[in-house]
Design a protein around this motif. Structure first.
Motif, PDB file in Angstrom:
ATOM      1  N   SER A 665       0.849  -1.212   0.000  1.00 17.82           N
ATOM      2  CA  SER A 665       0.000   0.000   0.000  1.00 17.82           C
ATOM      3  C   SER A 665       0.873   1.248   0.000  1.00 17.82           C
ATOM      4  O   SER A 665       0.595   2.215  -0.723  1.00 17.82           O
ATOM      5  CB  SER A 665      -0.917  -0.007   1.222  1.00 17.82           C
ATOM      6  N   ASP A 666       1.919   1.238   0.803  1.00 19.32           N
ATOM      7  CA  ASP A 666       2.832   2.388   0.851  1.00 19.32           C
ATOM      8  C   ASP A 666       3.520   2.590  -0.488  1.00 19.32           C
ATOM      9  O   ASP A 666       3.737   3.734  -0.929  1.00 19.32           O
ATOM     10  CB  ASP A 666       3.882   2.187   1.950  1.00 19.32           C
ATOM     11  N   GLN A 669       1.432   4.380  -2.735  1.00 19.62           N
ATOM     12  CA  GLN A 669       1.026   5.637  -2.124  1.00 19.62           C
ATOM     13  C   GLN A 669      -0.457   5.660  -1.741  1.00 19.62           C
ATOM     14  O   GLN A 669      -1.166   6.655  -1.929  1.00 19.62           O
ATOM     15  CB  GLN A 669       1.350   6.815  -3.059  1.00 19.62           C
ATOM     16  N   PRO A 671      -3.062   5.857   1.183  1.00 20.87           N
ATOM     17  CA  PRO A 671      -3.060   6.320   2.571  1.00 20.87           C
ATOM     18  C   PRO A 671      -3.420   5.192   3.543  1.00 20.87           C
ATOM     19  O   PRO A 671      -4.207   4.303   3.214  1.00 20.87           O
ATOM     20  CB  PRO A 671      -4.117   7.424   2.583  1.00 20.87           C
ATOM     21  N   ARG A 672      -2.801   5.236   4.722  1.00 26.65           N
ATOM     22  CA  ARG A 672      -3.040   4.183   5.713  1.00 26.65           C
ATOM     23  C   ARG A 672      -4.494   4.178   6.202  1.00 26.65           C
ATOM     24  O   ARG A 672      -5.002   3.136   6.621  1.00 26.65           O
ATOM     25  CB  ARG A 672      -2.097   4.382   6.910  1.00 26.65           C
ATOM     26  N   ASP A 673      -5.141   5.342   6.167  1.00 26.47           N
ATOM     27  CA  ASP A 673      -6.532   5.398   6.657  1.00 26.47           C
ATOM     28  C   ASP A 673      -7.546   5.037   5.580  1.00 26.47           C
ATOM     29  O   ASP A 673      -8.764   5.089   5.816  1.00 26.47           O
ATOM     30  CB  ASP A 673      -6.837   6.790   7.214  1.00 26.47           C
ATOM     31  N   PHE A 674      -7.046   4.640   4.398  1.00 25.67           N
ATOM     32  CA  PHE A 674      -7.968   4.233   3.320  1.00 25.67           C
ATOM     33  C   PHE A 674      -8.482   2.832   3.618  1.00 25.67           C
ATOM     34  O   PHE A 674      -7.717   1.965   4.027  1.00 25.67           O
ATOM     35  CB  PHE A 674      -7.235   4.259   1.974  1.00 25.67           C
TER      36      PHE A 674
END
Length: 838
Positions: A665-666, A669, A671-674
């Motif tokens: 995911s990183d 790009q 977002p972690r809150d997605f």
């Protein structure tokens, strides 16, 4: 196959593999560049050393110890009475390097003075670093008198207790000043030069220099060493050794000047023989003086006895006694003469014992190396070595006390060592004193027996008539005194002969010669040592490299021993590519398969996607990727494989199932809150929150060629989520989805159980290993766990390999380095000339 069996299998080798020449050659060949570089560097250092090292020359002298005491050695009492100095070779070796010898050498050759350098007014410096004799010899040999260099005319001193560094220079008033190098302070002003002669009188030494260029502003640097430092410097140049267990003694002197080495060697021998002669003469003369004194006394007694006998014969008219009485008188006189001789010897023994006891009581030990071997017991070589150690420690203590106090730890340590050595010396001395007591008791016993015999003969003489008895007594007194007198005369002459013999008992067999070639640096030896050093370093380097590699998984073991297919070898990123990935602002530059200047990497991923299809009998579009440890490049590999499939117009979904790291995911790009996979499994969502990424890579969004199911929030209970029914529903839904490939990135097998849980559902696993990084232990443990769960392994992908150096380059490096290149035509830039380049 369990884990232990797999581990043993990984360590086992066939006999052909073990110690085979090909394996050794391979190990060396793949490290050839560092090995060649190390050879060049070591050889260059060796040559540099040979070019820059100051040559050292060696001059040697061979001495022979002559035994001139063979006859007297038969009588230990005579040897003891003469107090001979019958030193063995070990004692001679110790004597050569004693202060009593080397201080004389230092004084004669004036080694306390060392010329350092001459600094001219324009700043030009000439480094000299030569002792006085060597410096003057160098001036004469090089004809340098006209170059402004001073000549040392004379150097006189008594004793120097402190080392000082000085320089001479003009004081701008026509006088020469002596300055300290330490603080540039003016020590004294030398007398004004007369005929260019400068006299420096510093109290404990006097220096006379002829220096025509003194008034030009030059500075002349020199060092005056203290006696102890000069002794140490000279001692370090000398090596003394016995020649092959013979009575030959070899003295070697090393110096950077061949002439100086020869001069020092010859001087050391002269001073050694001179010192030894002085000690022997003192011993012999001491005994000689004692006997001479006894001869004077005995001469008086003899004259008195002769006068008394003559007067009695004249007054009585009786000139002789009968034959029997005469025999008794002769026997008695012989016994009494022997008794007196025995008592003299006994007295000398007792006096020597008393002297040794006095020394022992005052010092705790006495030097017994100058006693005759008949006097001593024990290992004389060990005693000599202990004396040398004691001398060295005492010199070291003197040097240390010039800087420190008695309470300093180093001084205390030296005192402790000195006490220990004295204790050992005392043990040897006790054996010597015991030997003295045995001899003294033997002489006393002999005296008692002689007294008994004398008493018997005196009784016989008493039975003679009175006048004959008196005459017999006078004759006996005269004979006894005469025999003792003659015995002392013989002993004095014997001592005189012994003294002359001892003074010449060390002869020079080979004189000190002028060295022709230096002994150091030795060209051949240096080159041999360089090669040996290089060989040792190379062997250690190869051995460490091989041992290091043994802990990493080997690619050949994957196929040959584990029977797992090697799907592809992904090349390692070059430094240039890594720099571009880390620093480029373009999002696409993160993915090497998209870069046109890296066709080898793109080709490797094409090999992987082809193998995934061809190597599977029942191909499944859902493939999970895992490894046995972190940092194997698994996430990057999944992302680039997905983009490689997209380039082949395949619809691809990537799933970030590493809920603790969220690396995929990183990378894209997200977002972690997605919302993502954890959100879908944890919450009652109707559909998985899949994100279309096609437009990020220049494709139509409607084609949905690339999509991602991100990880969502970091979740510490990921294993519980993957065991939920919703995970099974998701996998089944993906199997019937529109995607051609579903690539699932999972955490390492050896870290969490998430991959094993998912593997049982998906049953299509690709393992990622990193070349020269993935460890044998973790890899085989992970494979064992996978096989216990009966998860199908599609194959292994070797990531970050140096394919150019790999033995598998031609087997798996398909397309690596093979690309099309063109060069613009000189006549028409629009026309392109194509050629295949490997």
């Amino acid at each position: 196959m369990n884990y232990d069996q797999l581990k043993e299998l990984s360590k086992s080798q066939t006999p052909a593999d073990q110690g085979s020449g090909s394996e050794l050659f391979r190990a060396i060949y793949k490290r050839k560049i560092p090995i060649i570089i190390s050879f060049v560097v070591i050889l260059a250092l060796g040559i540099f050393y040979l070019k820059t090292a100051s040559p050292v020359y060696e001059s040697s002298v061979l001495l022979k110890k002559v035994d001139n005491q063979q006859n007297s050695n038969q009588d230990p009492y005579k040897r003891l009475m003469a107090l001979e100095s019958q030193d063995d070779i070990s004692t001679e070796i110790a004597l050569v390097k004693t202060r009593s010898v080397l201080d004389k050498v230092v004084k004669q050759l004036k080694l306390n003075l060392v010329i350092k350098k001459l600094v001219m007014p324009d700043g030009k410096t000439e480094n000299i670093n030569k002792s006085l004799g060597e410096y003057n010899s160098w001036l004469n040999k090089q004809h340098r008198h006209g170059d402004g260099l001073p000549q040392i005319v004379d150097f006189q001193y008594n004793s120097i207790d402190k080392t000082n560094q000085f320089f001479l220079t003009d004081n701008n008033d026509g006088k020469i000043g002596l300055y300290s190098v330490t603080d540039n302070s003016n020590i004294l002003v030398a007398s004004a030069p007369i005929n260019n002669l400068i006299e420096i009188n510093a109290g404990n030494y006097k220096l006379t220099i002829y220096w025509p260029a003194a008034n030009d502003g030059a500075k002349f640097y020199f060092v005056v060493y203290d006696d102890i430092s000069a002794f140490d410097m000279l001692s370090n140049k000398i090596v003394v050794a016995q020649k092959d267990n013979t009575n030959l003694l070899e003295i070697k002197v090393r110096d950077k000047s061949p002439e100086n080495a020869q001069i020092i060697a010859a001087t050391v021998v002269n001073k050694f023989r001179e010192t030894r002669t002085e000690q022997q003469r003192q011993n012999a003369q001491s005994s000689y003086a004692s006997i001479d004194s006894q001869l004077t006394e005995m001469s008086k007694k003899l004259k008195n006895a002769e006068d008394r006998l003559s007067d009695y014969q004249a007054s009585t008219g009786i000139m002789n006694i009968d034959q029997n009485s005469n025999n008794a008188v002769n026997a008695l006189s012989s016994l009494e003469a022997e008794k007196i001789s025995n008592q003299l010897l006994l007295g000398q023994y007792e006096e020597k014992e008393r002297q040794l006891n006095n020394i022992y009581d005052s010092k705790g030990y006495f030097d017994q190396t100058y006693l005759s071997p008949a006097q001593t017991t024990g290992d004389e070589r060990a005693f000599t070595n202990l004396l040398q150690q004691l001398s060295d420690l005492e010199v070291k203590k003197i040097e240390l006390l010039q800087k420190e106090t008695e309470q300093h730890p180093d001084v205390i340590s030296i005192n402790s060592q000195i006490a220990q050595i004295k204790k050992q010396l005392s043990g040897y001395n006790q054996n010597t004193l015991t030997a003295y007591k045995i001899i003294i008791n033997s002489l006393k016993d002999k005296d008692r027996k002689l007294n008994s015999l004398v008493g018997n003969y005196r009784s016989k003489i008493k039975n003679l008539p009175q006048k004959e008895t008196v005459l017999a007594g006078l004759i006996r007194d005269k004979d006894v005194t005469e025999k003792v007198f003659n015995l002392l005369l013989d002993k004095r002459e014997e001592l005189r002969a012994q003294e002359l013999a001892q003074l010449q008992d060390v002869v020079v067999v080979d004189q000190a010669s002028l060295p022709v070639a230096p002994v150091s640096p030795n060209r051949n030896l240096t080159l041999i040592l360089c090669v040996l050093l290089w060989g040792i370093i190379s062997i250690v380097y190869v051995a460490i490299g091989e041992l290091r590699e043994r802990k990493y998984i080997k690619l050949e073991e994957i196929e040959d021993k584990l029977k797992l297919p090697l799907l592809s070898i992904i090349p390692a990123f070059s430094g240039k590519l890594r720099n571009k990935i880390d620093n480029s602002g373009n999002f696409k530059d993160r993915f090497p398969v998209l870069l046109s200047d890296n066709p080898g990497i793109a080709e490797s991923y094409k090999v992987l996607q082809t193998k995934l299809t061809l190597n599977s009998k029942n191909p499944s579009k859902i493939i999970m990727f895992s490894s046995c440890e972190e940092n194997t490049g698994k996430t990057t590999l999944v992302a680039n494989l997905a983009l490689s499939l997209v380039a082949a117009h395949k619809k691809v979904l990537v799933v970030d199932a590493d809920l603790k790291r969220c690396g995929l995911s990183d990378l894209f790009q997200i977002p972690r809150d997605f919302p993502g996979l954890s959100t879908f499994l944890e919450k009652d969502l109707k559909a998985a929150p899949v994100m279309n990424l096609s437009n990020m890579f220049g494709q139509s969004s409607s084609d949905k060629l690339l999509s991602i199911l991100p990880a969502g929030d970091v979740n510490e209970n990921s294993s519980e989520l993957f065991q939920s029914p919703r995970t099974v529903d998701l996998i089944n839904a993906l199997k019937s989805s529109i995607y051609d490939y579903v690539l699932i990135d999972t955490p390492p097998i050896t870290r969490v159980v998430d991959s094993l849980i998912l593997g049982k559902l998906i049953n299509n696993l690709v393992m990622i290993v990193r070349y020269n990084y993935s460890l044998n232990d973790s890899f085989y443990w992970g494979i064992n766990e996978i096989r216990k769960e009966k998860i199908k392994i599609l194959g292994i992908v070797a990531n970050a390999c140096d394919i150019e150096k790999s033995a598998f380059r031609h087997k798996y490096g398909y397309g690596y380095g093979y690309k099309y290149a063109y060069t613009p035509s000189k006549t028409n830039k629009k026309k392109k000339k194509f050629s295949a380049a490997i």
